[in-house]
Enzyme design. Sequence first.
Site, PDB file in Angstrom:
ATOM      1  N   ASP A 169       0.844  -1.195   0.000  1.00 28.51           N
ATOM      2  CA  ASP A 169       0.000   0.000   0.000  1.00 28.51           C
ATOM      3  C   ASP A 169       0.882   1.249   0.000  1.00 28.51           C
ATOM      4  O   ASP A 169       2.100   1.150   0.159  1.00 28.51           O
ATOM      5  CB  ASP A 169      -0.887  -0.051   1.252  1.00 28.51           C
ATOM      6  CG  ASP A 169      -1.911   1.062   1.286  1.00 28.51           C
ATOM      7  OD1 ASP A 169      -2.292   1.556   0.214  1.00 28.51           O
ATOM      8  OD2 ASP A 169      -2.326   1.435   2.397  1.00 28.51           O
ATOM      9  N   GLU A 179       2.382   4.930  -4.083  1.00 31.54           N
ATOM     10  CA  GLU A 179       2.299   5.824  -5.262  1.00 31.54           C
ATOM     11  C   GLU A 179       3.638   6.505  -5.542  1.00 31.54           C
ATOM     12  O   GLU A 179       3.895   6.755  -6.722  1.00 31.54           O
ATOM     13  CB  GLU A 179       1.200   6.867  -5.025  1.00 31.54           C
ATOM     14  CG  GLU A 179      -0.191   6.287  -5.054  1.00 31.54           C
ATOM     15  CD  GLU A 179      -0.501   5.340  -3.886  1.00 31.54           C
ATOM     16  OE1 GLU A 179       0.010   5.590  -2.782  1.00 31.54           O
ATOM     17  OE2 GLU A 179      -1.220   4.360  -4.109  1.00 31.54           O
ATOM     18  N   ASP A 209      -9.076   4.023  -1.606  1.00 31.38           N
ATOM     19  CA  ASP A 209      -9.971   4.476  -0.529  1.00 31.38           C
ATOM     20  C   ASP A 209     -11.259   5.083  -1.056  1.00 31.38           C
ATOM     21  O   ASP A 209     -11.426   6.303  -1.124  1.00 31.38           O
ATOM     22  CB  ASP A 209      -9.224   5.472   0.358  1.00 31.38           C
ATOM     23  CG  ASP A 209      -8.019   4.826   1.012  1.00 31.38           C
ATOM     24  OD1 ASP A 209      -7.951   3.578   1.058  1.00 31.38           O
ATOM     25  OD2 ASP A 209      -7.126   5.562   1.477  1.00 31.38           O
TER      26      ASP A 209
HETATM   27  C1  GLC Z   1      -4.538   3.325   3.068  1.00 31.98           C
HETATM   28  C2  GLC Z   1      -5.102   2.135   2.319  1.00 31.98           C
HETATM   29  C3  GLC Z   1      -6.131   1.448   3.167  1.00 31.98           C
HETATM   30  C4  GLC Z   1      -5.507   1.060   4.497  1.00 31.98           C
HETATM   31  C5  GLC Z   1      -4.910   2.271   5.200  1.00 31.98           C
HETATM   32  C6  GLC Z   1      -4.144   1.895   6.456  1.00 31.98           C
HETATM   33  O1  GLC Z   1      -5.503   4.273   3.233  1.00 31.98           O
HETATM   34  O2  GLC Z   1      -5.633   2.519   1.078  1.00 31.98           O
HETATM   35  O3  GLC Z   1      -6.647   0.344   2.499  1.00 31.98           O
HETATM   36  O4  GLC Z   1      -6.454   0.481   5.317  1.00 31.98           O
HETATM   37  O5  GLC Z   1      -4.019   2.928   4.319  1.00 31.98           O
HETATM   38  O6  GLC Z   1      -3.117   1.034   6.194  1.00 31.98           O
END
Ligand code: GLC
Length: 817
Positions: free
Chosen positions: A428, A431, A504
Amino acid sequence: MGDIKKEEIALERVTEESFEGDIQHVNNPVLDLPEIEKKYLRSVTGYVKDGNNFVFTDGKAQVEVKVVTDDVIRVRLAPQGAFLDDFSYAVIEQEKHTHSYDIREDDKNFHVKTNNVICTIAKKDFLVSFSDINGKTLNADHAPMHWEENPDFGGYYVYCTKKAYEDEVFFGGGDKASNLNLRGRRIKNWNSDTYSFAFNQDPLYKTIPFYIGVTQGDAYGIFFDNTFKTFFDFAAEHQDQTSFWSEGGELQYYYIHGPQIMDVVQRYHALTGTHFLPPMWAIGYHQCRWSYYPEKMVRDVASEFRKREIPCDAIYLDIDYMEGYRCFTWNKQYFPDPRKMISDLSANGFKTVVMIDPGIKVDENYWVFKEGHDNKYFCRRGDDYFMEGFVWPGRCQFPDYTNPDVRTWWGTLYKGLVDDGVAGFWNDMNEPAVFGRGTFPDDVRHNYDGYRGSHRKAHNIYGMQMVRATYEGLLKLYKNKRPFTITRAAYSGTQRYSSVWTGDNIATWEHLRIGVLQLQRLSVSGLSFCGTDIGGFTGNPDGELYTRWMQFGVFSPFMRVHSAGDTRDREPWSFGPEWEAICKKFIELRYRLLPYIYSIFWQQHKYGLPILRPVALLEQHVYKNLLREEEFAFGDKILVSPVLNPGQMSKVVYLPKGEWFYYFTNEVFKGEEEVSIPTPLDQMPMFIKGGTILPEYPVMQYVGEKKIEALKLNVYYSEGEHHSYGYTDHGDTFAFEQNVYLEKHFIFTAEGNKAKILQQRDGLFTERYDDYNIYLIGFPFEVNQVIADGIVVPVLSKENGEKYVVVDNDFKKITIE
Ligand code: GLC
């Protein structure tokens, strides 16, 4: 739940947009300078041929036209006559299946010709166009390729402007949260952490600089393989023009011939690769939350699933499982004995998937930081200082995944978690996301696999290289077991290493609809293994929205419920017994369909077929169908149209050519028509194509829970000849690469009071069951006799009247009369 609350994040997560050069440059004297002149290609003065490469020149600039295959031609521009390094993260080694190509010259043009495409270069103005072998032009330059000096770093902005035909419709582009047809839109590719994004917000998390144009009933694709910030204008600024341009790098694009959209998608996959074949458990139902902790909560959620007999294959641990958000560590207070917990979960049929982010906490006592630091694996700024930024752990440094050594190192870091029993990994914030400033500054330097460059060049592939490092590391660690990975950021080709989700989203009906658009778009953009956060990540769904989203989830290639920590509970039972019962029924449906779903994943992996298929892809010759966006095929046999409004009692659905069985009643509808379908809460428009042989598993609580005694095959009667495919193998090993798999091809033919099923099998895998239970659905005649390979088999009846026969699973021919 999560320590960090929504409001804080919203404040922290300023989008990259706010740091764009153009905004920072307000009041910058640079803007007062006269506009930089755009330079255009002039007349062609000659060309040289080198095998399948033809290099044309206007005296200074050069344009290379390379025949990649009979259907794919690459065009590159070198403004000063020197091409950049021929290196791509997206394109895999090309097989050169060019049977023949040649060049012809007439007074006005050069024509580079393959067996299927003619690329014409006009001598006078260097305009490039592409037509099929009959001379039908599908794509043509509106203006010669052009460029302007990029004042920021001395390279070029490069531009290509094509004609947009009046009837032309545009698809593709990755995860854009917009209508399927991109006509009238301008999009930008710059991977961004876009918490709670909105309809039409752009850019989002992924960069897929690929689009499909459909004009005069025929399709072609353009893949602009450029990792810098790129833009596409689909007849937005000028109704008759489509442009794409980049803030750096080379103007390099692939023209991909159709004429079917499906051809274009398959050829784009041939260029950029297909999805790895996932372990079967990865296509089951997954339960996620930010975050399930401590251990007791994880165990409670898991046992609740089993107690309520709601199938589930995986539970996710979000960032809170770590010690102070340090990747590759466990918070021992919350998880005192992770190995034991994971092994207990595993004994109960649950795989554990955990989060790993790229931000590594700056902490001399933390081994990952120390190793990365000592080996100079972290990204550095232009002035040689380390790139630092704040993410979940606080002050962080970030591995340069564009360095092959760093990727290898990163891959080894997973060893501990793999030894602990973790089955899948979730990458995650890649980007990359940095709190407060969006992402890295442009001057960060990257190795770029030896073709060094700044963050301008590496930004859009950072996440892809992260998950590549993860996947390649896991391949070594799991040995003969298939890894499962999921990533938020991506560039074209990421499908070779990972599944994706759309980031998100929000718990609104609008976002459910956005998800339906995004997953179809991702699917035709090479990223078929995709899903949304079912139920919405931020905000609170009510039972109805959650349930309708779950129904769409059954037909999302990746099926996972996920939500932010400050929202209401999101387990299938969280909304009360009525909603729970419907959710359970639909999750069970996913498990019934598993053998079919697994087969369509194989078809994606092996043949590059997209998993979700918009109606446009099925029937592109009818203009109206190019604009349909709510119904789509899941594989080639199931058509669905998710319910996207609260209180909706019926839905008008267009059914493509053929006959369609409404799944819940077996009522038959004729295709090429719109039909109105009642949509009670426990049903959704879902149809099986007439003539299909659909395999079905019994409901299981998780993949592999039950031994299949006999595989159920549902035969949906329809006149004519129909082909269905099945695929099976070990479900989680790489033996399929040694042909240890079974591909089945069924041909069902029916005419009047007779029907026939032929089966061909290919591969070395032996199924663990001996029989098929073949159910005869919608047969318009009383079945009196069934003969399988010359032997009469009894026709059996269920209490509810369903008719079926039991036959050997390796039958060759069955006749039904
Ligand atoms: C980001 C991700 C989400 C995750 C959060 C905490 O917002 O997109 O899916 O739960 O980080 O790790």
